[in-house]
Structure formats: structure tokens, C-alpha cells
Design a protein around this motif. Structure first.
Motif, PDB file in Angstrom:
ATOM      1  N   ARG A 190       0.823  -1.214   0.000  1.00  0.00           N
ATOM      2  CA  ARG A 190       0.000   0.000   0.000  1.00  0.00           C
ATOM      3  C   ARG A 190       0.851   1.255   0.000  1.00  0.00           C
ATOM      4  O   ARG A 190       0.434   2.285  -0.504  1.00  0.00           O
ATOM      5  CB  ARG A 190      -0.925   0.007   1.213  1.00  0.00           C
ATOM      6  CG  ARG A 190      -2.108  -0.912   1.063  1.00  0.00           C
ATOM      7  CD  ARG A 190      -3.167  -0.631   2.107  1.00  0.00           C
ATOM      8  NE  ARG A 190      -2.686  -0.711   3.473  1.00  0.00           N
ATOM      9  CZ  ARG A 190      -2.649  -1.809   4.206  1.00  0.00           C
ATOM     10  NH1 ARG A 190      -3.055  -2.959   3.698  1.00  0.00           N
ATOM     11  NH2 ARG A 190      -2.199  -1.778   5.442  1.00  0.00           N
ATOM     12  N   SER A 191       2.045   1.201   0.585  1.00  0.00           N
ATOM     13  CA  SER A 191       2.880   2.395   0.678  1.00  0.00           C
ATOM     14  C   SER A 191       3.729   2.621  -0.571  1.00  0.00           C
ATOM     15  O   SER A 191       4.336   3.674  -0.707  1.00  0.00           O
ATOM     16  CB  SER A 191       3.782   2.328   1.907  1.00  0.00           C
ATOM     17  OG  SER A 191       4.774   1.343   1.754  1.00  0.00           O
ATOM     18  N   ALA A 192       3.781   1.648  -1.474  1.00  0.00           N
ATOM     19  CA  ALA A 192       4.552   1.820  -2.705  1.00  0.00           C
ATOM     20  C   ALA A 192       3.895   2.870  -3.588  1.00  0.00           C
ATOM     21  O   ALA A 192       2.676   2.918  -3.709  1.00  0.00           O
ATOM     22  CB  ALA A 192       4.655   0.499  -3.454  1.00  0.00           C
ATOM     23  N   ALA A 193       4.693   3.728  -4.151  1.00  0.00           N
ATOM     24  CA  ALA A 193       4.186   4.777  -5.028  1.00  0.00           C
ATOM     25  C   ALA A 193       3.750   4.177  -6.363  1.00  0.00           C
ATOM     26  O   ALA A 193       4.213   3.103  -6.762  1.00  0.00           O
ATOM     27  CB  ALA A 193       5.261   5.833  -5.245  1.00  0.00           C
ATOM     28  N   ALA A 194       2.880   4.890  -7.059  1.00  0.00           N
ATOM     29  CA  ALA A 194       2.363   4.412  -8.340  1.00  0.00           C
ATOM     30  C   ALA A 194       3.479   4.206  -9.355  1.00  0.00           C
ATOM     31  O   ALA A 194       3.387   3.351 -10.226  1.00  0.00           O
ATOM     32  CB  ALA A 194       1.324   5.390  -8.878  1.00  0.00           C
ATOM     33  N   ASP A 195       4.555   4.975  -9.237  1.00  0.00           N
ATOM     34  CA  ASP A 195       5.658   4.858 -10.191  1.00  0.00           C
ATOM     35  C   ASP A 195       6.678   3.795  -9.789  1.00  0.00           C
ATOM     36  O   ASP A 195       7.751   3.707 -10.366  1.00  0.00           O
ATOM     37  CB  ASP A 195       6.339   6.209 -10.360  1.00  0.00           C
ATOM     38  CG  ASP A 195       6.970   6.720  -9.071  1.00  0.00           C
ATOM     39  OD1 ASP A 195       6.876   6.032  -8.030  1.00  0.00           O
ATOM     40  OD2 ASP A 195       7.561   7.813  -9.098  1.00  0.00           O
ATOM     41  N   GLY A 196       6.343   2.988  -8.783  1.00  0.00           N
ATOM     42  CA  GLY A 196       7.249   1.926  -8.356  1.00  0.00           C
ATOM     43  C   GLY A 196       8.197   2.349  -7.260  1.00  0.00           C
ATOM     44  O   GLY A 196       9.037   1.566  -6.840  1.00  0.00           O
ATOM     45  N   GLY A 197       8.070   3.574  -6.794  1.00  0.00           N
ATOM     46  CA  GLY A 197       8.914   4.058  -5.718  1.00  0.00           C
ATOM     47  C   GLY A 197       8.506   3.478  -4.383  1.00  0.00           C
ATOM     48  O   GLY A 197       7.506   2.765  -4.267  1.00  0.00           O
ATOM     49  N   VAL A 198       9.280   3.790  -3.371  1.00  0.00           N
ATOM     50  CA  VAL A 198       9.020   3.299  -2.022  1.00  0.00           C
ATOM     51  C   VAL A 198       9.109   4.462  -1.035  1.00  0.00           C
ATOM     52  O   VAL A 198       9.717   5.487  -1.312  1.00  0.00           O
ATOM     53  CB  VAL A 198      10.021   2.195  -1.612  1.00  0.00           C
ATOM     54  CG1 VAL A 198       9.851   0.951  -2.469  1.00  0.00           C
ATOM     55  CG2 VAL A 198      11.452   2.707  -1.680  1.00  0.00           C
ATOM     56  N   THR A 199       8.502   4.262   0.124  1.00  0.00           N
ATOM     57  CA  THR A 199       8.596   5.245   1.195  1.00  0.00           C
ATOM     58  C   THR A 199       9.846   4.956   2.012  1.00  0.00           C
ATOM     59  O   THR A 199      10.067   3.828   2.440  1.00  0.00           O
ATOM     60  CB  THR A 199       7.357   5.186   2.107  1.00  0.00           C
ATOM     61  OG1 THR A 199       6.204   5.447   1.314  1.00  0.00           O
ATOM     62  CG2 THR A 199       7.452   6.210   3.231  1.00  0.00           C
ATOM     63  N   VAL A 200      10.647   5.996   2.211  1.00  0.00           N
ATOM     64  CA  VAL A 200      11.864   5.891   3.009  1.00  0.00           C
ATOM     65  C   VAL A 200      11.742   6.884   4.160  1.00  0.00           C
ATOM     66  O   VAL A 200      11.363   8.039   3.954  1.00  0.00           O
ATOM     67  CB  VAL A 200      13.113   6.205   2.155  1.00  0.00           C
ATOM     68  CG1 VAL A 200      14.377   6.218   3.007  1.00  0.00           C
ATOM     69  CG2 VAL A 200      13.238   5.191   1.017  1.00  0.00           C
ATOM     70  N   VAL A 201      12.037   6.424   5.361  1.00  0.00           N
ATOM     71  CA  VAL A 201      11.968   7.270   6.545  1.00  0.00           C
ATOM     72  C   VAL A 201      13.391   7.568   6.999  1.00  0.00           C
ATOM     73  O   VAL A 201      14.182   6.649   7.217  1.00  0.00           O
ATOM     74  CB  VAL A 201      11.182   6.573   7.675  1.00  0.00           C
ATOM     75  CG1 VAL A 201      11.133   7.440   8.916  1.00  0.00           C
ATOM     76  CG2 VAL A 201       9.776   6.222   7.198  1.00  0.00           C
ATOM     77  N   CYS A 202      13.699   8.869   7.136  1.00  0.00           N
ATOM     78  CA  CYS A 202      15.029   9.296   7.565  1.00  0.00           C
ATOM     79  C   CYS A 202      14.908  10.000   8.906  1.00  0.00           C
ATOM     80  O   CYS A 202      14.160  10.973   9.040  1.00  0.00           O
ATOM     81  CB  CYS A 202      15.648  10.227   6.530  1.00  0.00           C
ATOM     82  SG  CYS A 202      15.936   9.434   4.931  1.00  0.00           S
ATOM     83  N   THR A 203      15.631   9.492   9.891  1.00  0.00           N
ATOM     84  CA  THR A 203      15.584  10.006  11.253  1.00  0.00           C
ATOM     85  C   THR A 203      16.921  10.646  11.592  1.00  0.00           C
ATOM     86  O   THR A 203      17.966  10.025  11.413  1.00  0.00           O
ATOM     87  CB  THR A 203      15.283   8.856  12.242  1.00  0.00           C
ATOM     88  OG1 THR A 203      14.084   8.201  11.827  1.00  0.00           O
ATOM     89  CG2 THR A 203      15.135   9.376  13.648  1.00  0.00           C
ATOM     90  N   PRO A 204      16.887  11.887  12.085  1.00  0.00           N
ATOM     91  CA  PRO A 204      18.133  12.595  12.365  1.00  0.00           C
ATOM     92  C   PRO A 204      18.630  12.388  13.789  1.00  0.00           C
ATOM     93  O   PRO A 204      17.878  12.022  14.678  1.00  0.00           O
ATOM     94  CB  PRO A 204      17.715  14.053  12.187  1.00  0.00           C
ATOM     95  CG  PRO A 204      16.312  14.066  12.705  1.00  0.00           C
ATOM     96  CD  PRO A 204      15.722  12.748  12.252  1.00  0.00           C
TER      97      PRO A 204
END
Length: 79
Positions: free
Chosen positions: A34-48
Motif C-alpha cells: 500500500r505504501s509503494a508509489a504508483a511509479d514503483g517508488g518506495v517510502t523511506v523514513v530518515c531520522t536525524p
């Protein structure tokens, strides 16, 4: 779970991971789809480290290998 650390020009170290990566369950598999973008991308979480807020990015599925440190920190800055 693969993670990647990058340091930006403000000397903040960011730890980035693909959302739901490494979680072994049916719910995590469904959430990843469900979190994959329509263009085949993915969600990436960056924590500082320090006081900045976590950033969620939509990146190409090969982000961990294909993006240079400079490209990843630029995406974080624009995120």
C-alpha cells in the motif's frame, strides 16, 4: 533490514530505512504494497540525530544503491 546513514552540510547524521522493510508479517507485507508509489517508488523514513524532525521521502526502489550521499541529503533537505 538495510539502513543507510548520511551526514548533511549541517553535520546532522540521518539514518534512512525503507518503511516496513525487515518486518516479517502479513500486515507488514500488505502495508509495504500500500505504501509503494504508483511509479514503483518506495517510502523511506530518515531520522536525524539531534533536534530535527523525521522526514518521509518517496524514492526509487533502488534508492539505497543508486542514490549518492549528496542526492540523498538533497532529498532530505527538500523533503
Amino acid at each position: 533490514m538495510k539502513q543507510r546513514e548520511v551526514t548533511d552540510k549541517h553535520h546532522t547524521t540521518w539514518t534512512c530505512v525503507q518503511a516496513y522493510a525487515g518486518v516479517d508479517s502479513a500486515a507488514a507485507t500488505a502495508a509495504t504494497k500500500r505504501s509503494a508509489a504508483a511509479d514503483g517508488g518506495v517510502t523511506v523514513v530518515c531520522t536525524p540525530t539531534g533536534g530535527d524532525q523525521t522526514v518521509r521521502l518517496e524514492l526509487a526502489s533502488d534508492w539505497n544503491d543508486a542514490l549518492s550521499d549528496e542526492e540523498l541529503t538533497a532529498a532530505i533537505a527538500n523533503g
